[in-house]
Design a protein around this motif. Structure first.
Motif, PDB file in Angstrom:
ATOM      1  N   ASN A 333       0.812  -1.226   0.000  1.00 40.31           N
ATOM      2  CA  ASN A 333       0.000   0.000   0.000  1.00 40.31           C
ATOM      3  C   ASN A 333       0.843   1.272   0.000  1.00 40.31           C
ATOM      4  N   VAL A 334       1.986   1.202  -0.679  1.00 38.45           N
ATOM      5  CA  VAL A 334       2.808   2.389  -0.890  1.00 38.45           C
ATOM      6  C   VAL A 334       3.146   2.463  -2.375  1.00 38.45           C
ATOM      7  N   GLU A 335       3.546   3.634  -2.849  1.00 43.77           N
ATOM      8  CA  GLU A 335       3.884   3.825  -4.251  1.00 43.77           C
ATOM      9  C   GLU A 335       5.025   4.824  -4.369  1.00 43.77           C
ATOM     10  N   LEU A 336       5.636   4.804  -5.539  1.00 40.92           N
ATOM     11  CA  LEU A 336       6.772   5.680  -5.790  1.00 40.92           C
ATOM     12  C   LEU A 336       6.294   6.948  -6.486  1.00 40.92           C
ATOM     13  N   ASP A 337       6.765   8.086  -6.012  1.00 37.73           N
ATOM     14  CA  ASP A 337       6.395   9.359  -6.617  1.00 37.73           C
ATOM     15  C   ASP A 337       7.093   9.509  -7.979  1.00 37.73           C
ATOM     16  N   LYS A 338       6.698  10.544  -8.713  1.00 41.04           N
ATOM     17  CA  LYS A 338       7.249  10.775 -10.047  1.00 41.04           C
ATOM     18  C   LYS A 338       8.753  11.006 -10.027  1.00 41.04           C
ATOM     19  N   ASP A 339       9.275  11.521  -8.894  1.00 43.67           N
ATOM     20  CA  ASP A 339      10.719  11.796  -8.846  1.00 43.67           C
ATOM     21  C   ASP A 339      11.568  10.532  -8.731  1.00 43.67           C
ATOM     22  N   THR A 342      10.916   9.274  -3.841  1.00 43.42           N
ATOM     23  CA  THR A 342      10.019   9.532  -2.708  1.00 43.42           C
ATOM     24  C   THR A 342       8.936   8.465  -2.639  1.00 43.42           C
ATOM     25  N   ILE A 343       8.764   7.877  -1.465  1.00 45.35           N
ATOM     26  CA  ILE A 343       7.748   6.841  -1.253  1.00 45.35           C
ATOM     27  C   ILE A 343       6.515   7.494  -0.640  1.00 45.35           C
ATOM     28  N   LEU A 344       5.350   7.251  -1.253  1.00 43.41           N
ATOM     29  CA  LEU A 344       4.088   7.830  -0.808  1.00 43.41           C
ATOM     30  C   LEU A 344       3.147   6.736  -0.321  1.00 43.41           C
ATOM     31  N   ALA A 345       2.247   7.120   0.584  1.00 38.91           N
ATOM     32  CA  ALA A 345       1.173   6.210   0.993  1.00 38.91           C
ATOM     33  C   ALA A 345       0.126   6.171  -0.117  1.00 38.91           C
ATOM     34  N   SER A 346      -0.302   4.966  -0.504  1.00 37.27           N
ATOM     35  CA  SER A 346      -1.323   4.848  -1.549  1.00 37.27           C
ATOM     36  C   SER A 346      -2.722   4.744  -0.965  1.00 37.27           C
ATOM     37  N   MET A 347      -2.838   4.742   0.370  1.00 35.11           N
ATOM     38  CA  MET A 347      -4.146   4.754   1.024  1.00 35.11           C
ATOM     39  C   MET A 347      -3.973   5.224   2.461  1.00 35.11           C
ATOM     40  N   ASN A 348      -5.074   5.530   3.104  1.00 39.68           N
ATOM     41  CA  ASN A 348      -5.044   5.894   4.520  1.00 39.68           C
ATOM     42  C   ASN A 348      -4.743   4.653   5.353  1.00 39.68           C
ATOM     43  N   GLY A 349      -4.088   4.858   6.472  1.00 40.31           N
ATOM     44  CA  GLY A 349      -3.835   3.726   7.358  1.00 40.31           C
ATOM     45  C   GLY A 349      -2.701   4.000   8.320  1.00 40.31           C
ATOM     46  N   VAL A 351       1.289   3.476   9.210  1.00 38.43           N
ATOM     47  CA  VAL A 351       2.566   3.209   8.578  1.00 38.43           C
ATOM     48  C   VAL A 351       3.452   2.413   9.528  1.00 38.43           C
ATOM     49  N   LEU A 352       4.095   1.374   8.969  1.00 39.21           N
ATOM     50  CA  LEU A 352       4.983   0.505   9.735  1.00 39.21           C
ATOM     51  C   LEU A 352       6.248   0.248   8.923  1.00 39.21           C
ATOM     52  N   PHE A 353       7.345   0.017   9.633  1.00 40.26           N
ATOM     53  CA  PHE A 353       8.598  -0.372   8.987  1.00 40.26           C
ATOM     54  C   PHE A 353       8.946  -1.756   9.519  1.00 40.26           C
ATOM     55  N   GLU A 354       8.647  -2.776   8.709  1.00 41.08           N
ATOM     56  CA  GLU A 354       8.847  -4.156   9.126  1.00 41.08           C
ATOM     57  C   GLU A 354       9.587  -4.919   8.037  1.00 41.08           C
ATOM     58  N   SER A 355      10.517  -5.764   8.462  1.00 40.70           N
ATOM     59  CA  SER A 355      11.297  -6.588   7.526  1.00 40.70           C
ATOM     60  C   SER A 355      11.917  -5.731   6.427  1.00 40.70           C
ATOM     61  N   GLU A 356      12.438  -4.564   6.833  1.00 43.61           N
ATOM     62  CA  GLU A 356      13.108  -3.639   5.905  1.00 43.61           C
ATOM     63  C   GLU A 356      12.181  -3.163   4.796  1.00 43.61           C
ATOM     64  N   ARG A 357      10.896  -3.063   5.080  1.00 45.49           N
ATOM     65  CA  ARG A 357       9.920  -2.582   4.117  1.00 45.49           C
ATOM     66  C   ARG A 357       8.994  -1.569   4.792  1.00 45.49           C
ATOM     67  N   ILE A 358       8.567  -0.578   3.983  1.00 47.84           N
ATOM     68  CA  ILE A 358       7.577   0.388   4.468  1.00 47.84           C
ATOM     69  C   ILE A 358       6.200  -0.109   4.038  1.00 47.84           C
ATOM     70  N   ASN A 359       5.326  -0.316   4.997  1.00 45.91           N
ATOM     71  CA  ASN A 359       3.974  -0.795   4.727  1.00 45.91           C
ATOM     72  C   ASN A 359       2.952   0.167   5.313  1.00 45.91           C
ATOM     73  N   VAL A 360       1.821   0.283   4.640  1.00 46.12           N
ATOM     74  CA  VAL A 360       0.678   1.014   5.192  1.00 46.12           C
ATOM     75  C   VAL A 360      -0.449   0.007   5.395  1.00 46.12           C
ATOM     76  N   GLU A 361      -0.831  -0.187   6.626  1.00 47.53           N
ATOM     77  CA  GLU A 361      -1.867  -1.157   6.969  1.00 47.53           C
ATOM     78  C   GLU A 361      -3.204  -0.449   7.126  1.00 47.53           C
ATOM     79  N   PRO A 362      -4.203  -0.780   6.270  1.00 47.26           N
ATOM     80  CA  PRO A 362      -5.523  -0.136   6.398  1.00 47.26           C
ATOM     81  C   PRO A 362      -6.365  -0.724   7.520  1.00 47.26           C
TER      82      PRO A 362
END
Length: 656
Positions: A333-339, A342-349, A351-362
């Motif tokens: 549930n994250v996406e890369l910006d045009k640049d 930059t990592i953006l949230a693709s939905m509300n929720g 944010v966690l940093f687990e297993s070397e990954r950025i996740n957004v949990e809804p």
């Protein structure tokens, strides 16, 4: 008591003491001992000291005729600047103190050197309140036994204006080349360092100039890294028979590796409890959830840097490593910006940093809501496997699902449903607010406000329930006992009220509950304004009668009369606004197409009050299997009708 004035005086005294220690004269058996002694006196390091030889020492012969070294030693310019910066940083904060930063005073300096056949002079001007050099002293030291001529006028001019960091020719002396100082340039095998070792000149011998050192470096093949500042320092304050650094290779600089800059706390153990402005801590606000909204920047990759190549003294290329790139920690549930960085949230929720990954949990899953979790405020759906304990609140933008019970708590969703599998024990304190519907096994002693439906399988007891559509009890018991229920369309249950009366049970349908509540509030305001208007008019009449008798009023009473008249006008204006709003509300209620129905497939017990529109039907005897509806200005009773469930969709996973 320590005051600001005391601190100022102490600091001024310390500053005066520090400024007074510009240099020290030291006598010691060896050069090293002299430097160590001066380092203690000047509170500095040996590596940050410079010196002038006043009298050169000698070891004598077999310990006889031994002569000590006599040196004038002082800190380097870099050391003085660093010490000043440390003092400034430790000084008063600019926002709280307005003490001016004082300039470190430094005396002027002069250097007389003999280059070739010439007598050369270099003069530095004083700093702050430092003392300037005296032309007489320069002239005195320039006149040696071997001096042939000096330009005293030029010396006076340089003493006054300085020599701009250059040596100027001010005279000639009888030069004896055999006594010249000798220099040796040593370049290390790895071509990383070059030093100069100089023997002292004898009387009438020439000293070593900066140009000579640079020329000899070039002869040795040194084409890079020549340190002119250190060469000039050596010329000003020569250290004889000691290797001194005059050139250093340009070392390669490896590029910095790529790294991530996070805009949230990646370590949950560092999240702190919220504090109020007065410093108090609410232990229910544990601040353990980091909410993010769609499109919010979560992290940014700083790209790797290219390394900067170095060069040895003789120009040999020294390779540098480029910084290493890294993979972007893209999770769910994250996406890369045009640049592209930059990592953006693709939905509300959350944010966690687990297993070397950025996740957004809804969806936020909790075992329970209690002292371990504190209050919950989440941009998504909250699932509670256990209970929401007394005194703890849950807010969510999505659904709230509770597999256990809800106590004296406040549950609120912006647009989602609330599902309570077991039931709600409000204890006259609990509040449930849903932007969608409420599904529960039972509701007891709670206040409920929903935008759609209230669906209960067991009972509603002694509660205040408001639904903008329907309240439906469809279980085996399906009992409404006590309380006040509002619904725009219908209320349906098996049994309503209780045998023998008991707690008052009031049901209202066929209107907009919010409009009716607003109508009641306006009417209360109008009654209050009318009472104030009556009192204001009486006070105005009293003061005007008093004015007629006395022809005039004291200033205080006249001001009071003017204020009363002004307030009377405000009351009339506000009353007219309220009257207009009341007419609009009544018109909307009258135009409401849904008349509303109350349905019971069991028994409606005596004592129950049922309002359809604004018409009441007080049930005086038990009624079986009945529908209450509005017709021709009256509340009618007819056969029981099944509730309309066509647009009632049960939440996923909820079976009741």
């Amino acid at each position: 008591m320590v005051t600001l004035e005391t601190i100022r005086k102490d600091m001024e005294a310390q500053l005066a003491l520090d400024n007074s220690i510009q240099s020290v004269i030291v006598n010691a058996d060896t050069l090293e001992e002299a430097l160590q002694d001066a380092a203690v006196q000047l509170d500095s390091k040996v590596s940050t000291l410079e010196y002038e030889i006043i009298e050169k020492g000698s070891d004598g012969f077999l310990g006889l005729a031994k002569k000590p070294w006599k040196l004038r030693i002082y800190p380097t310019a870099e050391a003085m600047a660093k010490r000043k910066k440390v003092k400034d940083d430790a000084s008063f904060d600019a926002e709280n103190f307005y003490e001016e930063v004082k300039t470190v005073d430094q005396d002027g300096m002069f250097y007389i050197r003999h280059f070739g056949d010439n007598i050369c002079l270099k003069v530095t001007l004083p700093v702050g309140k430092g003392r300037p050099v005296e032309a007489k002293q320069i002239i005195s030291e320039a006149k040696r036994t071997d001096t042939l001529s000096i330009d005293e006028d030029l010396i006076r001019k340089l003493a006054k204006n300085g020599s701009k960091d250059q040596y100027e020719v001010v005279g000639q002396y009888k030069h004896v080349p055999a006594g010249d100082a000798l220099l040796v340039i040593d370049v290390s095998k790895d071509e990383m360092l070059a030093t100069v070792t100089v023997t002292p000149p004898s009387l009438s011998g020439a000293e070593i100039s900066a140009e000579q050192i640079i020329r000899n470096l070039e002869i040795q093949g040194v084409v890079a890294g020549i340190e002119e500042d250190k060469i000039n320092e050596f010329v000003d304050n020569p250290a004889y028979n000691v290797p001194c650094e005059v050139a250093a290779a340009v070392k390669p600089q490896d590029g910095r590796d790529a790294y991530m800059v996070f805009h949230f706390e990646t370590d949950p153990t560092k999240l702190k409890i919220k504090e109020s402005k007065n410093g108090l801590v609410n232990f229910k606000e544990l601040n353990q959830i980091q909410n993010v909204v769609k499109g919010q920047p979560l992290a940014q990759k700083m790209p790797p840097e290219r390394g900067k190549a170095g060069k040895t003294l003789k120009g040999r290329y020294l390779e540098a490593k480029n910084g290493k790139d890294i993979r972007l920690p893209l999770g769910k549930n994250v996406e890369l910006d045009k640049d592209g960085v930059t990592i953006l949230a693709s939905m509300n929720g959350r944010v966690l940093f687990e297993s070397e990954r950025i996740n957004v949990e809804p969806v936020l899953e909790l075992d329970a809501v209690n002292i371990k979790t504190g209050n919950i405020d989440f941009l998504g759906t909250v699932v509670v496997k256990g209970n929401v304990e007394d005194g703890y609140d849950v807010k969510a933008s999505g659904n709230i699902e509770v597999n256990g019970t809800v106590g004296q708590s406040h549950l609120k969703t912006e647009s989602g449903d609330i599902i309570v599998s077991q039931g709600i024990f409000g204890h006259d304190v609990g509040v449930i607010q849903a932007g969608g519907s409420l599904w529960a096994k039972f509701i007891q002693s709670a206040k409920v406000e929903v935008e759609k439906f209230v669906i209960v399988s067991d009972s509603i007891m002694n509660s205040e329930v408001t639904a903008m559509k329907r309240v439906i009890l469809n279980g085996k018991k399906a009992q409404i006992t006590g309380g006040h229920l509002f619904a725009t369309e219908e209320i349906c249950a098996k049994n309503i009220g209780s045998p023998g009366g008991g707690a008052e049970t009031i049901l209202e349908v066929g209107f907009d509950p919010r409009l009716k509540q607003r109508l009641a509030d306006i009417q209360d305001e109008q009654n209050s304004l009318m009472r104030e208007l009556e009192e204001t008019e009486n006070n105005i009449i009293t003061l005007e009668n008093f004015k007629k008798q006395r022809r005039t009023l004291p200033k205080e009473k006249q001001d009071h009369l003017d204020n009363l008249k002004k307030r009377k006008e405000e009351i009339i204006v506000n009353s007219e606004k309220y009257a207009t709003e009341v007419e609009q509300i009544l018109q909307r209620l009258h135009e409401l197409k849904v008349f509303g129905k109350v349905k019971a497939f069991g028994t409606v017990y005596a004592g129950v009050k049922i309002y359809v529109r604004d018409v009441v039907d007080e049930v005086r005897s038990d009624v079986k299997s009945c529908t209450f509806f509005f017709e021709n200005g009256f509340v009618r009773r007819g056969k029981y009708e099944e509730p309309d469930m066509t647009d009632v969709k049960a939440p996923e996973g909820y079976s009741s």
